[in-house]
Design a protein around this motif. Structure first.
Motif, PDB file in Angstrom:
ATOM      1  N   ASP A  51       0.876  -1.172   0.000  1.00 56.76           N
ATOM      2  CA  ASP A  51       0.000   0.000   0.000  1.00 56.76           C
ATOM      3  C   ASP A  51       0.912   1.220   0.000  1.00 56.76           C
ATOM      4  O   ASP A  51       1.300   1.723   1.058  1.00 56.76           O
ATOM      5  N   PRO A  52       1.324   1.677  -1.194  1.00 63.46           N
ATOM      6  CA  PRO A  52       2.328   2.746  -1.278  1.00 63.46           C
ATOM      7  C   PRO A  52       1.792   4.112  -0.871  1.00 63.46           C
ATOM      8  O   PRO A  52       1.199   4.833  -1.666  1.00 63.46           O
ATOM      9  N   LYS A  53       2.019   4.435   0.378  1.00 63.12           N
ATOM     10  CA  LYS A  53       1.586   5.728   0.931  1.00 63.12           C
ATOM     11  C   LYS A  53       2.656   6.256   1.886  1.00 63.12           C
ATOM     12  O   LYS A  53       3.421   5.473   2.465  1.00 63.12           O
ATOM     13  N   PRO A  54       2.695   7.565   2.088  1.00 61.54           N
ATOM     14  CA  PRO A  54       3.562   8.096   3.149  1.00 61.54           C
ATOM     15  C   PRO A  54       3.168   7.488   4.492  1.00 61.54           C
ATOM     16  O   PRO A  54       1.990   7.191   4.728  1.00 61.54           O
ATOM     17  N   ALA A  55       4.118   7.326   5.374  1.00 60.67           N
ATOM     18  CA  ALA A  55       3.866   6.672   6.663  1.00 60.67           C
ATOM     19  C   ALA A  55       2.748   7.350   7.446  1.00 60.67           C
ATOM     20  O   ALA A  55       1.936   6.688   8.105  1.00 60.67           O
TER      21      ALA A  55
END
Length: 250
Positions: free
Chosen positions: A95-99
């Motif tokens: 799930d490529p998202k900022p932390a």
């Protein structure tokens, strides 16, 4: 030494992408396979693949459900007559998202599929293989087992864990004839990386760092997986083999 005909294996997440390419490569080498996948297409894919030679079985399983995973593994083993030579833990999610934007529910799902399910399947397969005195477990790690990546806190955490799990299990099981190793793919042309390939700036930056000058094609993993599944790798234990076009060496 590289002969695989007649061997029996289980692979997760082989309906598409890297998993499909590895499954097809093993099937073409004569391995009888069971594909474990949550996709509704798993039966269709297995049937189409089997039309060209050795048997391919399908078991629909949800790796987020530990009970279902246990049932699915038992069904797979039944398909193979109780014998198991090869396990490939390929299935993984991202799930490529900022932390700061990543929901804890998503983090938990990634850890469950990418680590806990792999550990459970390794244990289930390891029990069978240790009793037989032989077996090949191949975990699919990543170049993010070495790097933190970008917008990939959960995914890189999971792949770092796979590297350590591979080494740890190898330490325990190598003396029983079970080889536990991992492949660390770089950037490949798969749906998992579609969001990168659609980002022109980031795609260009990554390709510029890859000495081969391109993303890999899924079938370019086949040679490595055949090597690790065969007796040619009998004295190879606890290693991560990068298949990355030279990315890690740059």
């Amino acid at each position: 030494m590289f002969e695989l005909k007649g061997r029996k294996g289980i692979i997760t997440g082989a309906v598409q992408g890297l998993g499909y390419a590895m499954a097809k490569g093993l099937h073409d080498a004569g391995v009888e396979l069971v594909i474990l996948d949550i996709s509704e297409k798993v039966e269709e894919v297995a049937e189409a693949m089997a039309s060209g030679g050795s048997k391919v079985h399908a078991v629909k399983v949800n790796l987020l459900d530990r009970h279902d995973l246990q049932i699915g593994f038992n069904k797979a083993l039944d398909h193979l007559g109780g014998e198991l030579d090869i396990l490939i833990n390929n299935a993984g999610i991202h799930d490529p998202k900022p932390a700061l934007d990543l929901k804890m529910e998503s983090f938990d799902r990634i850890i469950e599929v990418n680590i806990a399910a792999v550990f459970q399947l390794c244990r289930l397969a390891g029990e069978v293989m240790i009793q037989r005195g032989s077996g090949k477990i191949i975990n699919i790690a990543s170049v993010l087992s070495y790097f933190g990546g970008y917008n990939a806190a959960a995914y890189s955490t999971s792949k770092g864990a796979i590297a350590q799990l591979t080494k740890s299990l190898s330490n325990e099981w190598a003396g029983s004839g079970v080889n536990v190793n991992a492949i660390a793919p770089g950037y490949f042309e798969t749906s998992l990386n579609a969001f990168i390939m659609q980002d022109e700036a980031r795609f260009s930056q990554l390709v510029a760092r890859i000495p081969a000058g391109r993303f890999g094609k899924p079938e370019e993993l086949v040679g490595t997986v055949r090597f690790l599944a065969s007796s040619a790798s009998d004295y190879l234990n606890g290693v991560l083999i990068p298949v990355d076009g030279g990315f890690l060496g740059r």
